[in-house]
Write a protein that holds these residues in place. Structure first.
Motif, PDB file in Angstrom:
ATOM      1  N   ASP A  35       0.820  -1.217   0.000  1.00  0.00           N
ATOM      2  CA  ASP A  35       0.000   0.000   0.000  1.00  0.00           C
ATOM      3  C   ASP A  35       0.848   1.258   0.000  1.00  0.00           C
ATOM      4  O   ASP A  35       0.529   2.239  -0.695  1.00  0.00           O
ATOM      5  N   LEU A  36       1.916   1.265   0.797  1.00  0.00           N
ATOM      6  CA  LEU A  36       2.758   2.446   0.888  1.00  0.00           C
ATOM      7  C   LEU A  36       3.398   2.762  -0.449  1.00  0.00           C
ATOM      8  O   LEU A  36       3.459   3.915  -0.873  1.00  0.00           O
ATOM      9  N   GLN A  37       3.857   1.714  -1.155  1.00  0.00           N
ATOM     10  CA  GLN A  37       4.461   1.920  -2.476  1.00  0.00           C
ATOM     11  C   GLN A  37       3.437   2.448  -3.465  1.00  0.00           C
ATOM     12  O   GLN A  37       3.740   3.317  -4.295  1.00  0.00           O
TER      13      GLN A  37
ATOM     14  N   VAL B 238     -14.302   7.204   0.141  1.00  0.00           N
ATOM     15  CA  VAL B 238     -13.838   5.834   0.312  1.00  0.00           C
ATOM     16  C   VAL B 238     -12.416   5.899   0.857  1.00  0.00           C
ATOM     17  O   VAL B 238     -11.508   6.387   0.190  1.00  0.00           O
ATOM     18  N   THR B 239     -12.222   5.427   2.088  1.00  0.00           N
ATOM     19  CA  THR B 239     -10.920   5.500   2.750  1.00  0.00           C
ATOM     20  C   THR B 239     -10.188   4.169   2.630  1.00  0.00           C
ATOM     21  O   THR B 239     -10.717   3.118   3.019  1.00  0.00           O
ATOM     22  N   LEU B 240      -8.971   4.228   2.094  1.00  0.00           N
ATOM     23  CA  LEU B 240      -8.105   3.063   1.943  1.00  0.00           C
ATOM     24  C   LEU B 240      -6.876   3.317   2.808  1.00  0.00           C
ATOM     25  O   LEU B 240      -5.950   4.017   2.404  1.00  0.00           O
ATOM     26  N   PRO B 241      -6.834   2.769   4.030  1.00  0.00           N
ATOM     27  CA  PRO B 241      -5.744   3.087   4.961  1.00  0.00           C
ATOM     28  C   PRO B 241      -4.399   2.526   4.505  1.00  0.00           C
ATOM     29  O   PRO B 241      -4.320   1.424   3.960  1.00  0.00           O
ATOM     30  N   VAL B 242      -3.357   3.302   4.751  1.00  0.00           N
ATOM     31  CA  VAL B 242      -1.990   2.908   4.433  1.00  0.00           C
ATOM     32  C   VAL B 242      -1.239   2.519   5.701  1.00  0.00           C
ATOM     33  O   VAL B 242      -0.432   1.584   5.704  1.00  0.00           O
ATOM     34  N   ALA B 243      -1.487   3.245   6.802  1.00  0.00           N
ATOM     35  CA  ALA B 243      -0.817   2.976   8.074  1.00  0.00           C
ATOM     36  C   ALA B 243      -1.663   3.538   9.203  1.00  0.00           C
ATOM     37  O   ALA B 243      -2.561   4.354   8.984  1.00  0.00           O
ATOM     38  N   GLY B 244      -1.365   3.107  10.441  1.00  0.00           N
ATOM     39  CA  GLY B 244      -2.063   3.620  11.603  1.00  0.00           C
ATOM     40  C   GLY B 244      -3.470   3.057  11.749  1.00  0.00           C
ATOM     41  O   GLY B 244      -3.833   2.066  11.113  1.00  0.00           O
ATOM     42  N   LYS B 245      -4.266   3.704  12.587  1.00  0.00           N
ATOM     43  CA  LYS B 245      -5.628   3.221  12.814  1.00  0.00           C
ATOM     44  C   LYS B 245      -6.550   4.391  13.142  1.00  0.00           C
ATOM     45  O   LYS B 245      -6.106   5.494  13.496  1.00  0.00           O
ATOM     46  N   ALA B 246      -7.847   4.117  13.029  1.00  0.00           N
ATOM     47  CA  ALA B 246      -8.861   5.129  13.323  1.00  0.00           C
ATOM     48  C   ALA B 246     -10.164   4.428  13.668  1.00  0.00           C
ATOM     49  O   ALA B 246     -10.313   3.218  13.446  1.00  0.00           O
ATOM     50  N   ARG B 247     -11.080   5.178  14.202  1.00  0.00           N
ATOM     51  CA  ARG B 247     -12.435   4.667  14.431  1.00  0.00           C
ATOM     52  C   ARG B 247     -13.389   5.612  13.723  1.00  0.00           C
ATOM     53  O   ARG B 247     -13.424   6.811  14.001  1.00  0.00           O
TER      54      ARG B 247
END
Length: 330
Positions: free
Chosen positions: A5-7, A87-96
């Motif tokens: 994902d990061l790349q 539309v959220t596509l997470p790369v790192a970390g976290k959320a609620r």
């Protein structure tokens, strides 16, 4: 998103896409409101400081952004109803995330879809890095209406928690980003309408929503006359990017009815039939062109082909030679 994902995020965005890099709250809110949606931003701890980076890539009617706040924050709505889907596509970390009464833990490989009609709340930690696809509410509703064969668009509510990201999204977004760098948003704007429709259709088909039952219901077989009408419409628009939902609407069918009718009466999906017609059109143009007056790339894009590598492969499979060979021989 999937592994790497990061790349992928790094490939999508360059320095020219940086919209804001700031620790000033007002500046950050203003930039994020312009790129995403109006909102209120609260920093979780009084002594914490923002270190926000926002990259923004407009892709015709939709956009892709990358956002990291750099400290724990809460995002809440500034207006009662939104005009977009995020539309959220997470790369790192976290959320609620919460939307109405629905809540979801959001982290890499577990994204979210914030719809447009209910109150949302995002509780985000400082390490949360995300790619955000912004889709116009009216376009989502229009494509959904085409899928189910409805005349009047209605409100769409997606399940908040996003499961497996549609597999081809990464390649689709990267291709759109590369075309945008080449200036195609100005020269070929309808290409991005087609990209947008593919993104919306895949989301409606793969992500649970209030129309899922109707979308996946067995379509009624349309009469042959409507399939002929669809063929005529696509032949009249071979030189333009064609949205299949618009073909269905012009032919008086749902999108799935169009697909089922083509499978029954033609023996192939409408997209494959359209591609074959376009290949024939390219071949005819290249075969009759005066030497030095055309190049293959221009002809392919004018006939609605977006991915030129795939076009060359498909052309050779159909005609047994490369398009450049046909033009050179001529």
């Amino acid at each position: 998103m999937t592994a790497g994902d990061l790349q992928v995020a790094d490939r999508l965005f360059g320095a020219q896409h940086r919209l804001v890099s700031s620790s000033d709250k007002d500046e950050v809110v203003d930039a994020c409101a312009r790129a995403l949606r109006p909102h209120r931003l609260t920093i979780a701890e009084k002594r914490a400081k923002l270190s926000t980076h926002l990259d923004h890539l407009p892709l015709g009617p939709f956009s892709v952004s990358r956002l990291r706040y750099g400290c724990d924050v809460t995002v809440a709505p500034a207006v009662p109803e939104e005009d977009n889907f995020l539309v959220t596509l997470p790369v790192a970390g976290k959320a609620r995330f919460s939307y109405g009464s629905d809540a979801a833990e959001v982290r890499p490989k577990c994204g979210a879809v914030a719809s447009a009609h209910r109150v949302f709340r995002f509780e985000i930690n400082g390490a949360f890095d995300q790619i955000i696809v912004r889709l116009d509410r009216r376009r989502v509703e229009a494509v959904c209406a085409s899928l189910v064969g409805s005349v009047r668009p209605q409100a769409v509510h997606f399940k908040l928690s996003l499961g497996e990201t549609p597999a081809f999204w990464t390649g689709l977004l990267e291709t759109a980003a590369n075309l945008a760098l080449l200036g195609a948003t100005k020269n070929h704007p309808r290409l991005f309408d087609q990209f947008e429709e593919l993104v919306i259709e895949s989301l409606l088909l793969s992500q649970a929503n209030n129309f899922s039952a109707a979308i996946h219901a067995e379509p009624r077989q349309p009469p042959p006359a409507r399939i002929r009408r669809a063929m005529d419409y696509m032949r009249d628009h071979l030189s333009e990017p064609v949205c299949l939902s618009e073909v269905a609407r012009q032919s008086g069918m749902s999108l799935r009815g169009l697909q089922a009718g083509f499978q029954r009466y033609v023996g192939s999906p409408p997209g494959r039939w359209l591609r074959s017609e376009r290949l024939d059109m390219v071949h005819a143009v290249l075969s009759s062109a005066e030497p030095g007056t055309l190049n293959v790339t221009d002809v392919a894009m004018q006939c609605g082909f977006v991915h030129l590598g795939e076009f060359a492969t498909q052309y050779r499979a159909r005609f047994g030679k490369r398009p450049s060979d046909v033009l050179a021989k001529r």
